[in-house]
Scaffold this motif. Structure first.
Motif, PDB file in Angstrom:
ATOM      1  N   PRO A   1      -8.354  43.610  56.393  1.00  0.00           N
ATOM      2  CA  PRO A   1      -8.209  44.994  56.862  1.00  0.00           C
ATOM      3  C   PRO A   1      -9.014  45.295  58.119  1.00  0.00           C
ATOM      4  N   THR A   2     -10.192  44.672  58.270  1.00  0.00           N
ATOM      5  CA  THR A   2     -10.976  44.878  59.488  1.00  0.00           C
ATOM      6  C   THR A   2     -10.237  44.319  60.695  1.00  0.00           C
TER       7      THR A   2
ATOM      8  N   GLY B   1      -7.378  46.495  61.769  1.00  0.00           N
ATOM      9  CA  GLY B   1      -7.824  47.680  62.488  1.00  0.00           C
ATOM     10  C   GLY B   1      -8.088  47.429  63.958  1.00  0.00           C
TER      11      GLY B   1
ATOM     12  N   ASP C   1       0.604  51.469  59.655  1.00  0.00           N
ATOM     13  CA  ASP C   1      -0.626  52.217  59.389  1.00  0.00           C
ATOM     14  C   ASP C   1      -0.876  52.370  57.895  1.00  0.00           C
ATOM     15  N   LEU C   2       0.193  52.610  57.135  1.00  0.00           N
ATOM     16  CA  LEU C   2       0.041  52.724  55.683  1.00  0.00           C
ATOM     17  C   LEU C   2      -0.434  51.406  55.084  1.00  0.00           C
TER      18      LEU C   2
ATOM     19  N   ARG D   1      -2.071  48.988  56.575  1.00  0.00           N
ATOM     20  CA  ARG D   1      -3.444  48.705  56.999  1.00  0.00           C
ATOM     21  C   ARG D   1      -4.452  49.509  56.178  1.00  0.00           C
ATOM     22  N   ARG D   2      -4.180  50.796  55.999  1.00  0.00           N
ATOM     23  CA  ARG D   2      -5.127  51.641  55.261  1.00  0.00           C
ATOM     24  C   ARG D   2      -5.178  51.274  53.776  1.00  0.00           C
ATOM     25  N   ALA D   3      -4.028  50.874  53.228  1.00  0.00           N
ATOM     26  CA  ALA D   3      -3.965  50.579  51.793  1.00  0.00           C
ATOM     27  C   ALA D   3      -4.351  49.143  51.472  1.00  0.00           C
ATOM     28  N   TRP D   4      -4.649  48.313  52.476  1.00  0.00           N
ATOM     29  CA  TRP D   4      -4.842  46.891  52.226  1.00  0.00           C
ATOM     30  C   TRP D   4      -5.925  46.585  51.185  1.00  0.00           C
TER      31      TRP D   4
END
Length: 302
Positions: free
Chosen positions: A18-19, A22, A33-34, A36-39
């Motif tokens: 996830p880092t 980003g 985006d979903l 990435r944020r939910a990973w």
């Protein structure tokens, strides 16, 4: 899985991926985006499966993670399609030359966790996927989180942030090519794997040099400079170990055991290179601030 591998893979699943996502710039396909944020949430079942004995429950949790990695891999062709169809600057149908190797490296990073996810499912099920024993599959999982995802992504980011040139292109192309050749070597023989290790080492050496150059020219602050220096120097040592092991496997010369490699090469690449490199890049390019545009280069002919 061994005591060395489990914590490293957990770190790769829950933080490194996830880092790294980003830090990716460029076209964002639907769902990017979903995802990435939910990973971290999507990766949690896979991380839990690592700490369980091989069983049906561990396999089911690993399969949930494999589905998440497949969703990430599908972002690669979607991103490529957006890259090829978006209106280009200056009216030319092709992106500037430095963007092509960088984009190849980023696409490789997006696909690599799916290889790890598939290997994890087979390993948790004690299934010899393509004839590979579970213990070898267990080492494939961290390899494609760190060499496949983290190293390819860092190479692409360095190429994009630089002014292009031979060294940046070598890093962005050799790391993905070397990772693929190492994978092919699993199915061919030890000499093919050695060839992949050589190509991957060339790419990693280019990453190390570019990182030291960035440390000298861009980084401000002791912490950022230290992170960049550690990532570059550790990478040089760990890739020398990888070459030693691959050469020994191919020729029969004395070389480290897999357990020793996991404790040195594996931990070094994970903590000394990947974590330090990603932390440094977060400090160089905080959230909401874009990478500096690369210097203009000659564009490809239409």
């Amino acid at each position: 899985m061994s005591a060395f591998v489990v914590p490293v893979v957990t770190l790769g699943m829950l933080w490194v991926v996830p880092t790294g996502l980003g830090l990716v710039e460029g076209p964002r396909p639907p769902g990017w985006d979903l995802l990435r944020r939910a990973w971290p949430l999507l990766a949690l079942p896979g991380a839990v499966s690592l700490w369980l004995p091989r069983s049906d429950a561990a396999t089911a949790l690993a399969a949930c993670y494999a589905l998440a990695t497949l969703a990430l891999a599908l972002q690669a062709p979607a991103r490529l399609a957006l890259t090829l169809t978006r209106p280009p600057a200056g009216g030319t149908p092709h992106p500037p030359r430095p963007a092509l190797p960088a984009e190849i490296a980023v696409l490789t990073a997006l696909v690599s966790p799916s290889v790890a996810g598939l290997a994890l499912v087979a390993e948790r099920a004690s299934y010899p996927l393509f004839g590979f024993e579970p213990d070898l599959l267990a080492l494939t999982v961290p390899h494609f989180h760190f060499a496949g995802f983290a190293a390819a992504l860092v190479a692409g980011l360095l190429c994009r942030a630089s002014d292009g040139g031979v060294l940046a292109g070598t890093a962005a192309l050799s790391v993905p090519a070397g990772t693929l050749l190492v994978l092919i070597g699993y199915f061919v023989d030890d000499w093919a794997e050695l060839a992949g290790a050589v190509v991957l080492t060339v790419g990693m050496a280019a990453v190390s040099v570019l990182t030291l150059r960035e440390r000298r020219g861009l980084a401000s602050g002791t912490a950022t400079r230290t992170l960049l220096g550690v990532s570059a120097l550790v990478l040089a040592v760990t890739m020398a170990l990888a070459l030693w092991w691959a050469l020994g496997e191919a020729t029969g010369l004395p070389h480290p055991t897999l357990t020793w490699m996991a404790a040195t090469h594996g931990l070094g690449n994970a903590l000394g290179f990947a974590v330090c490199a990603l932390l440094a890049r977060r400090r160089l390019h905080p959230a909401g601030r874009r990478h500096p545009a690369p210097l203009p280069r000659t564009e490809l002919p239409a």
